[in-house]
Design a protein around this motif. Structure first.
Motif, mmCIF file in Angstrom:
data_model
loop_
_atom_site.group_PDB
_atom_site.id
_atom_site.type_symbol
_atom_site.label_atom_id
_atom_site.label_comp_id
_atom_site.label_asym_id
_atom_site.label_seq_id
_atom_site.Cartn_x
_atom_site.Cartn_y
_atom_site.Cartn_z
ATOM 1 N N ASN A 3 37.946 57.342 45.316
ATOM 2 C CA ASN A 3 38.027 55.760 45.323
ATOM 3 C C ASN A 3 39.333 55.137 45.610
ATOM 4 O O ASN A 3 39.152 54.166 46.378
ATOM 5 C CB ASN A 3 37.462 55.300 44.021
ATOM 6 N N ASP A 4 40.378 55.539 45.345
ATOM 7 C CA ASP A 4 41.683 55.088 45.701
ATOM 8 C C ASP A 4 42.375 56.055 46.631
ATOM 9 O O ASP A 4 43.152 56.856 45.991
ATOM 10 C CB ASP A 4 42.583 54.821 44.248
ATOM 11 N N ALA A 7 46.242 56.246 46.149
ATOM 12 C CA ALA A 7 46.758 57.013 45.006
ATOM 13 C C ALA A 7 46.671 58.500 45.325
ATOM 14 O O ALA A 7 47.389 59.044 44.886
ATOM 15 C CB ALA A 7 45.754 56.475 43.710
ATOM 16 N N ASP A 8 45.629 58.741 45.889
ATOM 17 C CA ASP A 8 45.223 60.273 46.241
ATOM 18 C C ASP A 8 46.299 60.653 47.078
ATOM 19 O O ASP A 8 47.078 61.826 46.856
ATOM 20 C CB ASP A 8 43.977 60.319 46.836
ATOM 21 N N ARG A 85 52.631 54.137 42.622
ATOM 22 C CA ARG A 85 51.800 53.166 42.991
ATOM 23 C C ARG A 85 51.741 51.957 42.354
ATOM 24 O O ARG A 85 51.893 51.783 41.058
ATOM 25 C CB ARG A 85 50.381 53.821 42.573
ATOM 26 N N SER A 87 50.253 48.324 43.461
ATOM 27 C CA SER A 87 48.938 47.583 43.381
ATOM 28 C C SER A 87 47.728 48.575 43.371
ATOM 29 O O SER A 87 47.873 49.521 43.937
ATOM 30 C CB SER A 87 48.742 46.743 44.687
ATOM 31 N N LYS A 88 46.880 48.337 42.208
ATOM 32 C CA LYS A 88 45.844 49.241 41.895
ATOM 33 C C LYS A 88 44.591 48.629 42.254
ATOM 34 O O LYS A 88 44.357 47.193 42.151
ATOM 35 C CB LYS A 88 45.892 49.871 40.584
ATOM 36 N N PRO A 89 43.468 49.218 42.335
ATOM 37 C CA PRO A 89 41.963 48.682 42.454
ATOM 38 C C PRO A 89 41.848 47.552 41.283
ATOM 39 O O PRO A 89 41.042 46.860 41.396
ATOM 40 C CB PRO A 89 40.987 49.882 42.526
ATOM 41 N N ARG A 92 45.514 44.038 41.480
ATOM 42 C CA ARG A 92 46.301 43.860 42.588
ATOM 43 C C ARG A 92 47.705 43.133 42.552
ATOM 44 O O ARG A 92 47.582 42.358 41.558
ATOM 45 C CB ARG A 92 45.393 43.053 43.838
ATOM 46 N N LEU A 134 51.693 47.995 48.043
ATOM 47 C CA LEU A 134 50.874 49.010 47.904
ATOM 48 C C LEU A 134 51.746 49.939 46.954
ATOM 49 O O LEU A 134 51.171 50.538 46.193
ATOM 50 C CB LEU A 134 50.503 49.830 49.347
ATOM 51 N N CYS A 135 52.998 50.567 47.460
ATOM 52 C CA CYS A 135 53.589 51.477 46.500
ATOM 53 C C CYS A 135 55.415 51.588 46.788
ATOM 54 O O CYS A 135 55.734 50.667 47.859
ATOM 55 C CB CYS A 135 53.181 52.872 47.017
#
Length: 138
Positions: A3-4, A7-8, A85, A87-89, A92, A134-135
């Protein structure tokens, strides 16, 4: 199914660095290609190549990127010491052009998604635009 994707990507690179792997496979998407190109430009990875891996019971192969990680010295210390990481789903994180963060006083980089595409914090400051953080990589 992931899903992310960001992050993966970060987790795969972090895990490969922990075991001092020479390379790591990550799923190829427009977003991961953009992040990996930034990593290559900043000198965190050696090179990358596109790989097709066939999947059972499917006619189309999945596309992956094979990243070659960089290490320094005899003790094989990785160039990437940390990835985080931001900003996460579920939460944000957006910044304006005046609030773009500096990672470790400019030693690391922040990957920012802007209206002009993905770019580092330095380039976003020069362009004078903000966006989604994002990271962090250092």
């Amino acid at each position: 199914m992931v899903n992310d994707i960001v992050a993966d990507l970060i987790t795969r690179i972090r895990n490969a660095n922990c075991v001092k792997a020479e390379g790591v496979l990550v799923l190829r998407t427009k977003l991961t290609v953009s992040i990996v190109k930034i990593l290559k430009e900043e000198g965190f990875i050696d090179h990358l190549e596109e790989v097709d891996i066939p999947v059972k019971h499917q006619k189309v192969a999945n596309k992956y990127l094979l990243l070659s990680l960089k290490y320094k010295g005899v003790k094989q210390k990785p160039y990437i010491t940390a990835l985080k990481r931001i900003s996460k789903p579920g939460l944000r994180v957006y910044v304006s052009k005046s609030n773009i963060p500096k990672v470790l006083g400019g030693i690391g980089i922040a990957v920012i998604s802007t209206s002009k595409g993905l770019m580092t914090d330095r380039k976003a400051r020069i362009e004078g635009i903000g966006g989604e953080v994002l990271c962090y990589i250092w």
